[in-house]
Design an enzyme around this catalytic site. Sequence first.
Site, PDB file in Angstrom:
ATOM      1  N   THR A 184       0.764  -1.383   0.258  1.00 32.23           N
ATOM      2  CA  THR A 184      -0.261  -0.374   0.008  1.00 32.23           C
ATOM      3  C   THR A 184       0.703   1.351  -0.078  1.00 32.23           C
ATOM      4  O   THR A 184       0.127   2.454  -0.522  1.00 32.23           O
ATOM      5  CB  THR A 184      -0.673   0.112   1.104  1.00 32.23           C
ATOM      6  OG1 THR A 184      -0.626  -0.183   2.353  1.00 32.23           O
ATOM      7  CG2 THR A 184      -1.892  -1.025   0.877  1.00 32.23           C
ATOM      8  N   SER A 199       3.243  -5.151   3.235  1.00 29.84           N
ATOM      9  CA  SER A 199       2.388  -5.347   4.091  1.00 29.84           C
ATOM     10  C   SER A 199       1.757  -6.570   4.627  1.00 29.84           C
ATOM     11  O   SER A 199       2.082  -7.401   4.078  1.00 29.84           O
ATOM     12  CB  SER A 199       0.838  -3.966   3.601  1.00 29.84           C
ATOM     13  OG  SER A 199       2.167  -3.072   3.066  1.00 29.84           O
ATOM     14  N   GLY A 200       0.743  -6.803   5.714  1.00 25.78           N
ATOM     15  CA  GLY A 200       0.703  -8.141   6.156  1.00 25.78           C
ATOM     16  C   GLY A 200       1.186  -7.877   7.568  1.00 25.78           C
ATOM     17  O   GLY A 200       0.630  -9.543   7.984  1.00 25.78           O
ATOM     18  N   TRP A 261       5.217  -1.502   6.386  1.00 25.03           N
ATOM     19  CA  TRP A 261       4.084  -1.341   5.464  1.00 25.03           C
ATOM     20  C   TRP A 261       4.170   0.339   5.223  1.00 25.03           C
ATOM     21  O   TRP A 261       3.008   0.436   4.258  1.00 25.03           O
ATOM     22  CB  TRP A 261       2.765  -1.675   6.061  1.00 25.03           C
ATOM     23  CG  TRP A 261       2.049  -1.570   7.228  1.00 25.03           C
ATOM     24  CD1 TRP A 261       2.644  -1.922   8.492  1.00 25.03           C
ATOM     25  CD2 TRP A 261       1.761  -0.243   7.877  1.00 25.03           C
ATOM     26  NE1 TRP A 261       1.681  -1.448   9.660  1.00 25.03           N
ATOM     27  CE2 TRP A 261       1.382  -0.199   9.539  1.00 25.03           C
ATOM     28  CE3 TRP A 261       0.588   1.354   6.766  1.00 25.03           C
ATOM     29  CZ2 TRP A 261       0.403   0.996   9.605  1.00 25.03           C
ATOM     30  CZ3 TRP A 261       0.281   1.733   7.580  1.00 25.03           C
ATOM     31  CH2 TRP A 261       0.000   1.877   9.427  1.00 25.03           C
ATOM     32  N   ASP A 321      -0.756  -3.957  19.300  1.00 22.62           N
ATOM     33  CA  ASP A 321      -0.258  -2.990  18.156  1.00 22.62           C
ATOM     34  C   ASP A 321       0.005  -1.665  18.105  1.00 22.62           C
ATOM     35  O   ASP A 321      -0.637  -1.252  17.130  1.00 22.62           O
ATOM     36  CB  ASP A 321      -2.035  -3.596  17.094  1.00 22.62           C
ATOM     37  CG  ASP A 321      -1.134  -2.922  15.662  1.00 22.62           C
ATOM     38  OD1 ASP A 321      -0.502  -3.554  15.891  1.00 22.62           O
ATOM     39  OD2 ASP A 321      -2.308  -2.828  15.477  1.00 22.62           O
ATOM     40  N   ARG A 348       3.259   5.748  16.902  1.00 19.94           N
ATOM     41  CA  ARG A 348       1.959   5.823  17.520  1.00 19.94           C
ATOM     42  C   ARG A 348       1.587   4.805  18.633  1.00 19.94           C
ATOM     43  O   ARG A 348       0.665   5.359  19.556  1.00 19.94           O
ATOM     44  CB  ARG A 348       0.861   4.128  16.308  1.00 19.94           C
ATOM     45  CG  ARG A 348       0.219   4.262  15.435  1.00 19.94           C
ATOM     46  CD  ARG A 348       0.152   2.905  14.329  1.00 19.94           C
ATOM     47  NE  ARG A 348      -0.628   1.929  14.941  1.00 19.94           N
ATOM     48  CZ  ARG A 348      -0.639   1.095  14.028  1.00 19.94           C
ATOM     49  NH1 ARG A 348      -1.145   1.014  12.976  1.00 19.94           N
ATOM     50  NH2 ARG A 348      -1.015  -0.166  14.690  1.00 19.94           N
ATOM     51  N   TRP A 497      -7.693  12.095   9.390  1.00 22.30           N
ATOM     52  CA  TRP A 497      -6.238  10.488   8.761  1.00 22.30           C
ATOM     53  C   TRP A 497      -6.183  11.233   7.661  1.00 22.30           C
ATOM     54  O   TRP A 497      -5.425  10.003   6.635  1.00 22.30           O
ATOM     55  CB  TRP A 497      -7.744   9.783   9.039  1.00 22.30           C
ATOM     56  CG  TRP A 497      -6.874   8.371   8.423  1.00 22.30           C
ATOM     57  CD1 TRP A 497      -6.857   7.461   7.438  1.00 22.30           C
ATOM     58  CD2 TRP A 497      -6.567   7.205   9.452  1.00 22.30           C
ATOM     59  NE1 TRP A 497      -6.321   5.925   7.702  1.00 22.30           N
ATOM     60  CE2 TRP A 497      -6.174   6.115   9.373  1.00 22.30           C
ATOM     61  CE3 TRP A 497      -6.259   7.569  11.148  1.00 22.30           C
ATOM     62  CZ2 TRP A 497      -5.817   5.282   9.970  1.00 22.30           C
ATOM     63  CZ3 TRP A 497      -6.141   6.477  11.809  1.00 22.30           C
ATOM     64  CH2 TRP A 497      -5.948   5.188  11.351  1.00 22.30           C
TER      65      TRP A 497
END
Length: 590
Positions: A184, A199-200, A261, A321, A348, A497
């Site tokens: 992405t 990604s994943g 990602w 996460d 994050r 976002w």
Amino acid sequence: MKRMFTSIAVAGAVAGGLAVSFSADAARAAGPTDQDIQKDAETPGDVLTYGMGLQGQRHSTLKTINTETIKKMVPVWAFSFGGEKQRGQESQPLVHDGVIYVTGSYSRLFALDARTGEKKWQYDARLPEGIMPCCDVVNRGAAILGDKVYFGTLDARLVALNKDTGKVVWNKKVADYQAGYSMTAAPIIVNGKIITGNSGGEFGVVGAVEARDAETGELVWTRPTVEGNMGTLNGKESTMTGTKNASWTGDLWQTGGGATWLGGTYDAETNSIFFGTGNPAPWNSHLRPGDNLYTSSTLAINPDNGEIKWHFQTTPHDGWDFDGVNEFISFDLKKDGKVIKAGAKADRNGYFFVIDRTNGKLQSATPFVTQTSWATGFDLKTGRPIYNDANRPPNPMDGGGAAAGQGKPIFAAPSFLGGKNWMPMAYSPDTDLFYVPANEWGMDIWNEAITYKKGAAYLGAGFTIKPLFDDYIGALRAIDPKTGKIVWEYKNPAPLWGGVLTTAGNLVFTGTPEGYLKAFDAKTGAEVWKFNTGSGIVGSPITWEMDGEQYVSIVSGWGGAVPLWGGEVAKKVKDINQGGMLWVFKLPKA
Ligand code: CA
Ligand code: CA
């Protein structure tokens, strides 16, 4: 997935064919060179890189549009991405020689006349059934070098297209989409190599950074991000990442996550590419004792051979996460009469990190959101967080949880959607401030038992996202990297976002899910302009100069992870309409 596809050339059949019919020099002469890419931030006549410069500062030297003149700024044209399904449009456009290259949802790439919005060509990737993007069918942007534009697709392929015709030049499989891999992020190009991540992380993949020859698509090196996995260079094994079983037990490193990602940035002064790495897999941290290197980290990598120069792990043994993929932006930290070659990352996990980019040494870590329940701060000597152990999601095997198969829920903030998620911040060398699109939310989170199964979600956790305040979730915050202090903030009802742009016109631009592209005074935070684009904005704005006039552009189209994973927050934003539109603005002619 149901979707009609236009019959554009299938990749495999022509891969390499066009590449051999032109010399590399001739191809390069037809478009931007490596040197043009390296100096992108200094050349306002084009936008050749994701990040508006390889360092990713997202700053423009243009100032025709400024805090005064912007009051007159109006749309020039808009272009619809069309298609049956719209979904999240997290893209940043590129501009070269009067053409805009912009990616859309479902792995589409459009080339548009920058003066009129007329479509020159469109490429729709043929996506197989069964792709597994975790967080909407987004794409964040393309790369350009010579006569080719490049982008990654949701089935984990990298495609090179002729920039004038949209014809496929080569198309390479990066990883196995049936194991949960996808792509992405926007690629970056450094000295003839196209550099990508994968990604994943929610499927137990192994994260990696890879470099390919941009002309042929052939792999030059790979660098897995999980300790114990072997890298490659020129088709041979190179070095192992870290030391096997140093921070992972058993065979868990084979499914350890650490997905890259969000792509990377590059700093020519230190010849380093910087990639963030995502969460260790599974989310349930009790199943994988240890620091789980190099997940939830920033890696500095040598672009010539893929060797790791240094790492900084922002969340060792991540149990929330928090990932760690957030962009690392190089800048000069002017502090105590010295200039430190630094980089900054708004993670994050809720902390704003300033790190010496020559050696990875932590300079400061300050919270940029109101709550960081998992840690009380960082030890500057060791570079490690000071955990709040009581706030780690409990082990389901402890106490009575085992019988029910579910651990005791706890409340944690930030939520896994992050103090800041993927949306890139900006840095202004004029104000020496970072502009961070932050969100205030927490989550109930609990752990569960899980075993790895190829192609299945590998979380071992459940969650519900909750807002922290009634009146706002999003907050655009101006942060002084010398002190970590918040200089000003703009509060937004819905979660932010979209990416940020700042300019020498003393402006900061960002979009909102409510549909507005907004501009703020970079020094004071006063809102000076807004325009509603008709759908939620989750893209990243750009600006450039053409025919002596300054232009601003943004992609509009609501979607991304919030409506899919946002729990109580998703309910709050459920009435926002989807879309898919590129908007272009400028001042009226005098
Ligand atoms: Ca430029
Ligand atoms: Ca993740």
